[in-house]
Design a protein around this motif. Structure first.
Motif, short mmCIF file in Angstrom:
data_model
loop_
_atom_site.label_atom_id
_atom_site.label_comp_id
_atom_site.label_asym_id
_atom_site.label_seq_id
_atom_site.Cartn_x
_atom_site.Cartn_y
_atom_site.Cartn_z
N HIS A 22 0.68 -1.32 0.11
CA HIS A 22 -0.04 0.02 -0.08
C HIS A 22 0.83 1.38 -0.02
O HIS A 22 0.66 2.31 -0.73
N THR A 23 1.90 1.32 0.69
CA THR A 23 2.84 2.33 0.63
C THR A 23 4.04 2.53 -0.06
O THR A 23 4.43 3.58 -0.39
N HIS A 24 4.47 1.37 -0.62
CA HIS A 24 5.80 1.45 -1.62
C HIS A 24 5.31 1.54 -3.05
O HIS A 24 4.60 0.69 -3.79
N GLN A 25 5.91 2.61 -3.69
CA GLN A 25 5.61 2.65 -5.22
C GLN A 25 6.19 1.71 -6.04
O GLN A 25 5.39 1.37 -7.05
N ASN A 26 7.21 1.13 -5.65
CA ASN A 26 7.81 -0.09 -6.51
C ASN A 26 7.60 -1.29 -5.95
O ASN A 26 8.28 -2.35 -6.32
N ALA A 27 6.32 -1.55 -5.24
CA ALA A 27 6.05 -2.82 -4.65
C ALA A 27 5.77 -4.12 -5.90
O ALA A 27 5.27 -3.61 -6.96
N LEU A 28 6.12 -5.07 -5.51
CA LEU A 28 5.88 -6.27 -6.66
C LEU A 28 4.35 -6.33 -6.93
O LEU A 28 4.10 -6.36 -8.23
N PHE A 29 3.61 -6.27 -5.93
CA PHE A 29 2.25 -6.42 -6.49
C PHE A 29 1.49 -5.08 -5.37
O PHE A 29 1.58 -5.22 -4.38
N ARG A 30 1.00 -4.26 -6.15
CA ARG A 30 0.38 -2.99 -5.36
C ARG A 30 -1.03 -3.44 -4.93
O ARG A 30 -1.85 -4.13 -5.48
N SER A 31 -1.32 -2.47 -3.78
CA SER A 31 -2.53 -2.68 -3.21
C SER A 31 -3.63 -2.41 -4.04
O SER A 31 -4.78 -3.01 -3.77
N LYS A 32 -3.45 -1.48 -5.03
CA LYS A 32 -4.52 -0.87 -6.12
C LYS A 32 -5.34 -2.14 -6.75
O LYS A 32 -6.38 -2.01 -7.34
N LEU A 33 -4.30 -3.44 -6.78
CA LEU A 33 -4.93 -4.70 -7.60
C LEU A 33 -6.22 -5.16 -7.02
O LEU A 33 -7.32 -5.50 -7.34
N PHE A 34 -6.45 -4.92 -5.72
CA PHE A 34 -7.52 -5.35 -4.79
C PHE A 34 -8.72 -4.38 -4.69
O PHE A 34 -9.36 -4.86 -4.01
N LYS A 35 -8.37 -3.13 -5.07
CA LYS A 35 -9.62 -2.37 -5.28
C LYS A 35 -10.71 -2.90 -6.17
O LYS A 35 -11.60 -2.35 -6.20
N ASN A 36 -10.11 -3.74 -7.25
CA ASN A 36 -11.12 -4.40 -8.19
C ASN A 36 -11.78 -5.56 -7.45
O ASN A 36 -10.94 -6.61 -7.00
N LYS A 37 -13.00 -5.41 -7.07
CA LYS A 37 -13.78 -6.31 -6.12
C LYS A 37 -13.67 -7.68 -6.61
O LYS A 37 -13.67 -8.80 -5.96
N ILE A 38 -13.96 -7.79 -8.22
CA ILE A 38 -13.86 -9.05 -8.69
C ILE A 38 -12.78 -9.99 -8.58
O ILE A 38 -12.66 -11.16 -8.32
N TYR A 39 -11.50 -9.08 -8.71
CA TYR A 39 -10.23 -9.54 -8.62
C TYR A 39 -10.10 -10.28 -7.29
O TYR A 39 -9.66 -11.14 -6.76
N ALA A 40 -10.27 -9.42 -6.03
CA ALA A 40 -10.20 -9.65 -4.70
C ALA A 40 -10.95 -10.96 -4.42
O ALA A 40 -10.38 -11.89 -3.62
N ILE A 41 -12.12 -11.03 -5.02
CA ILE A 41 -13.10 -12.37 -4.51
C ILE A 41 -12.42 -13.59 -5.20
O ILE A 41 -12.25 -14.40 -4.68
N GLY A 42 -11.87 -13.39 -6.59
CA GLY A 42 -11.27 -14.43 -7.23
C GLY A 42 -10.00 -14.82 -6.73
O GLY A 42 -9.61 -16.12 -6.62
N ILE A 43 -9.36 -13.87 -6.16
CA ILE A 43 -8.06 -14.38 -5.42
C ILE A 43 -8.14 -15.15 -4.18
O ILE A 43 -7.51 -16.25 -3.79
N LEU A 44 -9.19 -14.57 -3.31
CA LEU A 44 -9.56 -15.30 -2.07
C LEU A 44 -10.19 -16.75 -2.45
O LEU A 44 -9.74 -17.67 -1.58
N GLY A 45 -11.10 -16.72 -3.41
CA GLY A 45 -11.66 -17.92 -3.50
C GLY A 45 -10.69 -18.96 -4.26
O GLY A 45 -10.76 -19.97 -3.79
N ASN A 46 -9.75 -18.70 -4.90
CA ASN A 46 -8.87 -19.38 -5.79
C ASN A 46 -7.83 -19.83 -4.30
O ASN A 46 -7.62 -21.19 -4.34
N PHE A 47 -7.74 -19.12 -3.44
CA PHE A 47 -6.64 -19.48 -2.31
C PHE A 47 -7.14 -20.77 -1.65
O PHE A 47 -6.73 -21.79 -1.27
N PHE A 48 -8.67 -20.60 -1.31
CA PHE A 48 -9.40 -21.53 -0.57
C PHE A 48 -9.82 -22.63 -1.30
O PHE A 48 -9.70 -24.01 -0.72
N ALA A 49 -10.22 -22.60 -2.53
CA ALA A 49 -10.71 -23.72 -3.25
C ALA A 49 -9.90 -24.76 -3.62
O ALA A 49 -10.07 -25.86 -3.90
N ARG A 50 -8.63 -24.10 -3.65
CA ARG A 50 -7.43 -25.11 -4.23
C ARG A 50 -7.04 -25.96 -3.16
O ARG A 50 -6.16 -27.08 -3.46
N PHE A 51 -7.25 -25.86 -2.14
CA PHE A 51 -6.60 -26.94 -0.80
C PHE A 51 -7.11 -28.08 -0.92
O PHE A 51 -6.01 -28.98 -1.04
#
Length: 463
Positions: free
Chosen positions: A253-282
């Motif tokens: 959230h605070t570093h401009q050069n971060a590998l994966f910026r927090s603004k990715l997760f402002k996209n609601k569908i992307y955030a739901i998809g990432i969380l779903g992927n994480f638990f569904a694949r167990f």
């Protein structure tokens, strides 16, 4: 006037490049599955308990997950050919090291190195094709290359089982040597060393935070039921993983050069998809490890027969491909994912009804149905996750998804191994089948968490 580019057949000058990338993809895909049927034989050779051998799979998958963020930066900085060549050399030499290993610790060390090489093979190869092959021929190139990724899992378990029976487990790693040498020879002929003129500084502090988070979470779960370490060690590892994951969220959230910026997760569908992927694949990703172990250790099947029993799962996966798109278009992402997530969980739990006496035709049908449902799940989740990402965030978003997929596989296998050991200690070694059945029911029930995540997909989500 229609300006949409038409898809053309692949021209001869690019075929060698596609062959090269296919070799790397095949090696990586094969090595993810070939070990599963050989685990009991490896355990016997190394004087280890086969129920404690999940670390061999976890070590590889976890190092792949940890190295994915490096792939794009290394290719831009040192060139796609140099990075790809280095990854093949690392993977091949590590495979030789795995075959030479005389103890579990040696094997784990070389599996980690092998994972680092494996992590770079597919993303860097795909990036090289993206940079070198014209867009009009890219679809044809990707279709040809993806065949290699399908063949690896199809033959991996059976090939592993056959090699264990006719030779020794060492050959499941030695098989990589001729392919690795061939890949090295083709690299300098087929792949120019394309670099980027300006490459931003690598986010080393962010990478370290991600690395500690992934290792802490996976090893914390993996060692929970281990007799080698006290419970506080696992708790400390797991807590460290959670804390560093939270620190990375702040860093992103605070570093401009971060590998994966927090603004990715402002996209609601992307955030739901990432969380779903994480638990569904167990559960879904633990099954290729868990089922060969149950068939051999609990049911007494031979390695080669066990490998053959895994083929219907891959065939089910292939059979599902043509129906995914029409299903999503007709029912929408929300309905497909809610229903299919429940069906996958029920299918995983239903393997607890199988015994050593289950007819072969019924077992094969069961595996086929699981393959269909699991493939539907993965394809639907992946397309949902990436579909609304803006072009400037597509590369970063895709890399993060790839990392989460491998991390989830690592945690899923670690969790499956831990549950087997907990239930074996509870029921006793003479009730091994019951321990596996209880593990399968637990893994199936985890999908209920995923249902709650996918419940938040907006009803009007467009295809």
């Amino acid at each position: 006037m229609n300006t949409t580019p038409t898809h053309q057949a692949l021209q001869p000058e690019y075929r060698l490049l596609v062959l090269l990338v296919s070799i790397g993809f095949f090696m990586q895909a094969l090595d993810t599955t070939i070990v599963n049927t050989a685990i009991p034989a490896m355990a016997a050779s190394l004087n280890e308990d086969p129920l404690q051998m999940h670390s061999v799979v976890v070590a590889y998958v976890l190092s792949v997950a940890a190295s994915i963020p490096l792939s794009g930066w290394l290719a831009d900085r040192f060139g796609v050919r140099n990075t790809y060549f280095a990854s093949i050399v690392i993977f091949t030499l590590a495979s030789l090291g795995c075959a030479w290993s005389s103890s579990l610790n040696e094997l784990l060390f070389f599996r980690v190195i092998q994972g680092i090489g494996g992590a770079l093979l597919l993303p860097v190869g795909r990036l090289a094709m993206l940079k070198l092959i014209p867009r009009t021929q890219f679809l044809s190139a990707m279709s040809l290359m993806s065949l290699a990724g399908l063949v690896g899992p199809l033959i991996g378990p059976t090939l592993g089982g056959w090699m264990v029976e006719v030779a020794t487990w060492h050959w499941i790693f030695l098989i990589n040597l001729p392919m690795g040498i061939l890949g090295c020879l083709i690299t300098f002929k087929a792949m120019p060393n394309v670099t980027e003129p300006t490459v931003p500084r690598f986010d080393f502090s962010g990478f370290l935070l991600l690395l500690v988070a992934m290792v802490g979470l996976s090893l914390g779960i993996e060692n929970f039921a281990s007799t080698q370490y006290p419970l506080w060690v696992s708790a400390a590892l797991f807590t460290t993983g959670l804390l560093t994951a939270a620190l990375y969220a702040w860093h992103a959230h605070t570093h401009q050069n971060a590998l994966f910026r927090s603004k990715l997760f402002k996209n609601k569908i992307y955030a739901i998809g990432i969380l779903g992927n994480f638990f569904a694949r167990f559960g879904g990703n633990a099954m290729p490890f868990l089922m060969p172990l149950m068939l051999q250790v609990a049911f007494g099947f031979e390695p080669f027969i066990t490998g053959l029993m895994m083929i219907p799962t891959v065939l089910g996966s292939l059979a599902s491909k043509p129906v995914v798109r029409p299903l999503i278009q007709y029912f929408g992402y929300r309905k497909v994912l809610l229903v299919n997530t429940l069906l996958v969980g029920a299918c995983i739990a239903s393997f607890a009804l199988t015994t050593a006496e289950t007819p072969v035709w019924l077992r094969a049908l069961h595996f086929f149905i699981f393959g269909v449902l699991n493939s539907l799940q993965f394809v639907s989740m992946n397309t949902l996750t990436l579909k609304d990402l803006p072009q400037q965030e597509a590369s970063s978003g895709n890399s993060f998804l790839s990392m989460i997929m491998m991390l989830s596989m690592s945690i899923g296998i670690a969790l499956a191994g831990t549950l087997i050991n907990i239930f074996t200690a509870y029921f006793g070694t003479e009730q091994m089948t019951t321990a596996f059945h209880a593990t399968l029911i637990c893994l199936g029930c985890i999908n209920l968490i995923t249902v709650m995540i996918f419940w938040h997909i907006p009803k009007d989500t467009a295809v």
